[in-house]
Each structure stands twice: as C-alpha cells, then as structure tokens.
Design an enzyme around this catalytic site. Structure first.
Site, PDB file in Angstrom:
ATOM      1  N   ASP A 109       0.797  -1.127  -0.033  1.00  0.00           N
ATOM      2  CA  ASP A 109      -0.033  -0.139   0.027  1.00  0.00           C
ATOM      3  C   ASP A 109       0.959   1.410  -0.032  1.00  0.00           C
ATOM      4  O   ASP A 109       1.662   1.277  -0.864  1.00  0.00           O
ATOM      5  CB  ASP A 109      -0.886  -0.064   1.228  1.00  0.00           C
ATOM      6  CG  ASP A 109      -2.131   0.934   1.361  1.00  0.00           C
ATOM      7  OD1 ASP A 109      -3.031   1.125   0.673  1.00  0.00           O
ATOM      8  OD2 ASP A 109      -1.687   1.997   2.130  1.00  0.00           O
ATOM      9  N   TYR A 216      -0.053  11.707   4.374  1.00  0.00           N
ATOM     10  CA  TYR A 216       0.180  10.741   3.212  1.00  0.00           C
ATOM     11  C   TYR A 216      -0.717  11.184   2.054  1.00  0.00           C
ATOM     12  O   TYR A 216      -0.351  11.334   0.928  1.00  0.00           O
ATOM     13  CB  TYR A 216       0.355   9.583   3.677  1.00  0.00           C
ATOM     14  CG  TYR A 216       1.241   9.038   4.339  1.00  0.00           C
ATOM     15  CD1 TYR A 216       2.362   8.054   3.741  1.00  0.00           C
ATOM     16  CD2 TYR A 216       1.682   9.479   5.651  1.00  0.00           C
ATOM     17  CE1 TYR A 216       3.347   7.447   4.720  1.00  0.00           C
ATOM     18  CE2 TYR A 216       2.560   8.872   6.563  1.00  0.00           C
ATOM     19  CZ  TYR A 216       3.425   7.878   5.957  1.00  0.00           C
ATOM     20  OH  TYR A 216       4.389   7.486   6.922  1.00  0.00           O
ATOM     21  N   HIS A 281      -7.113  -6.729  -0.391  1.00  0.00           N
ATOM     22  CA  HIS A 281      -6.175  -5.751  -0.269  1.00  0.00           C
ATOM     23  C   HIS A 281      -4.761  -5.992   0.580  1.00  0.00           C
ATOM     24  O   HIS A 281      -3.783  -5.292   0.523  1.00  0.00           O
ATOM     25  CB  HIS A 281      -6.489  -4.289   0.058  1.00  0.00           C
ATOM     26  CG  HIS A 281      -5.786  -3.077   0.086  1.00  0.00           C
ATOM     27  ND1 HIS A 281      -5.147  -2.682  -0.975  1.00  0.00           N
ATOM     28  CD2 HIS A 281      -5.298  -2.299   1.019  1.00  0.00           C
ATOM     29  CE1 HIS A 281      -4.420  -1.619  -0.832  1.00  0.00           C
ATOM     30  NE2 HIS A 281      -4.532  -1.297   0.452  1.00  0.00           N
TER      31      HIS A 281
END
Length: 306
Positions: A109, A216, A281
């Site tokens: 990720d 982020y 994910h």
C-alpha cells in the site's frame, strides 16, 4: 484515555528497538540473520502487519526488519515530511542506519508507493523490489484521472481524506471503529478476525497517528498541481533497475488489479506479476502461505525472469 505507544510493543519471536535516521526515530522490529529485507507497511496499519513474514523470512535465512513509518506506531510523528521523496529518504536512511548499503525492499500500500519511490530516487539502496497492493505512483495517478468509474470511484475514501480535521475525528471516534470497517471492506470475507481488527484500532488511537497517516493522502492529492508534485512525477519517469515482484489480491476493491497491472512499463529490470486469488487488499495477512510461497520462491531465484 488514548492508548500510548506501548500498544505496538507486541511480543513475539522478534526484537524491538529504536533506530535513528536523518534526525527521526523509528521503531523497528527485527528477526533473523542474513540479507536485509526491509518491510514497509501501509494504511491503516503498522509494523505488525508483517508478523507472518518476520517469521517466514527469518526461517529462510534473511534478516527481516519491519518498521513503523513516519507518523505511525512507535516512530516519531513530526508535523511535516509526509511527501513520498521525504519518506523514501527516511527508508534509505534506515537501511544505512541498520548497517547496510542496500536491501530487498517489500512495501504494501503506502509502503509500496514508498518502495517504488526509493527504487527510482536512490536505486543503489534497493537490491530487489516487492510491491504489494501498490501500483507504480505514476500508474496510480494516471488511473485516477482516466478511470473515473473504476479507480477513482474505488479511491473515494482517500478523496474524502483531503478535508481538514474532520477525517481525523471520523477515524478515531468510537475507538477507531472506522479503521476496523475499512479493514473489513478492503479484504476477503472472513478477515480480519475481531482480535486483529482491535489491534489495528488501538494503534490508530495513539495521539497524532490519525493526522500523520492522513497527511500521506493529502500530499499525494494536493501535490498533483504543485511544483513539488510535478518534480516528483518527472523524477518517477526514470525506469526501475531493480528486479521487481508485483503481488496483488484479485479481490482488492481499493486498488483495482487493472490499475496495478500496468506498472511493468516503468520497470527496465526483470518483472514478475502475480495475481493472488482469494485475497483482497492485504494478501500478506489474508493468504500468508500463498504470499510467502511467491515471495520466498522469487527471492531464491538468482535470476528472476519475466
């Protein structure tokens, strides 16, 4: 009362310690001896996401080090520095602070976007690259612009993070219940178990973690039209020279497999793509045996082909 950093000091067959790099203190967890494998986590997690790989890599003869990224877990949480070039400098500095000139870098990720960035901006530091659930940053940027009913729609949660203040409150209220919901929505049915979700929710309740984690997303979104973002995009056109393994869950609803799959155009070195069936994910946690078989098999191959 908010949890403190002690909640990430989870015991196991590993060692916790603090490492200073570039003026920032990082909490790292280490197991095994051998070639260095640096493990970089994503959102909304911390080093513990690599607990299975810390064990499997160390048994396979590697020195596995999982770090809490800037702003997460037991690492420092400065007010700024959440752009990908700075985060890449954090990680390359960490490799050198661990006494090595280079490492195998495995990123999931945001940790994956960071790993791609390291491989371009400081290529000598990345001996091999493993990107997990993470397209090349330019591939992600392009998909957000050209796939409005696909990747842009899938990224709606991250788009909401661009707002000030409110997302932090949403992420931390009710003992960070939204963190548990995101983990559940982005993964295969049956993962995470309640205890796993509770661990991540607790870690996200550490003061300043929610704000740092959202910075982020805010930098990536807001920098697209700013000079720093344009400079970053130009730099990232340089092809990756490190052998690359790209692992992605077939069921990933947050980063679509078709978004990640186009990343090979940015790699000049041998590149291997693997779509992991039955995983969302977080494939390294959802199907750890399948994930580790792919990872360790590729690492053992002296000349990984395409």
């Amino acid at each position: 009362m908010a949890p403190d950093e002690s909640v990430v000091q989870i015991p196991g067959p590993w060692t916790h310690r603090a490492v200073h790099a570039g003026g920032t203190r990082f909490h790292v967890v280490e197991a095994g001896e051998g070639p260095l494998v640096l493990l970089l986590h994503g959102f909304p997690q911390f080093w513990w996401t690599w607990r299975n790989q810390l064990t499997s890599l160390s048994k396979a003869g590697y020195r596995a080090v999982a770090a809490d990224l800037r702003g997460y877990g037991g690492s420092d949480k400065p007010p700024r520095g959440y752009d990908l070039p700075t985060l890449a400098a954090d990680a390359t500095g960490l490799i050198r602070a661990l006494g090595e000139t280079g490492a195998i870098v495995v990123g999931h990720d945001w940790g994956g976007l960071l790993a791609w960035t390291m491989a371009v901006l400081d290529p000598k530091c990345v001996r091999r690259l493993v990107a997990v659930s993470a397209p090349h940053p330019l591939r992600l940027r392009n998909a957000l612009l050209t796939d409005p009913f696909g990747q842009l729609k899938a990224s709606r949660q991250a788009l909401g993070f661009q707002l000030p203040l409110l997302p932090e409150r949403r992420l931390t209220r009710h003992d960070a219940s939204l963190v548990g919901r995101l983990l559940d929505e982005w993964s295969r049915p049956g993962w995470p178990e309640a205890e796993e979700a509770r661990t991540y929710r607790e870690a996200f309740g550490i003061p300043a973690v929610a704000h740092s984690a959202l910075e982020y997303h805010r930098w990536f979104g807001r920098s697209q039209l700013r000079p720093d973002g344009r400079r970053y995009a130009r730099a990232m056109r340089t092809e990756v020279e490190a052998p690359t393994l790209h692992l992605h869950g077939a069921l990933d609803p947050g980063v679509l497999p078709r978004t990640a799959q186009g990343s090979s155009r940015y790699v000049a070195a041998p590149y291997r793509w693997r779509l992991l069936e039955g995983a969302g994910h977080f494939p390294h946690e959802e199907v750890p045996d399948v994930f580790d078989t792919e990872l360790l098999g590729w690492l053992a191959d002296p000349e990984p082909d395409r």
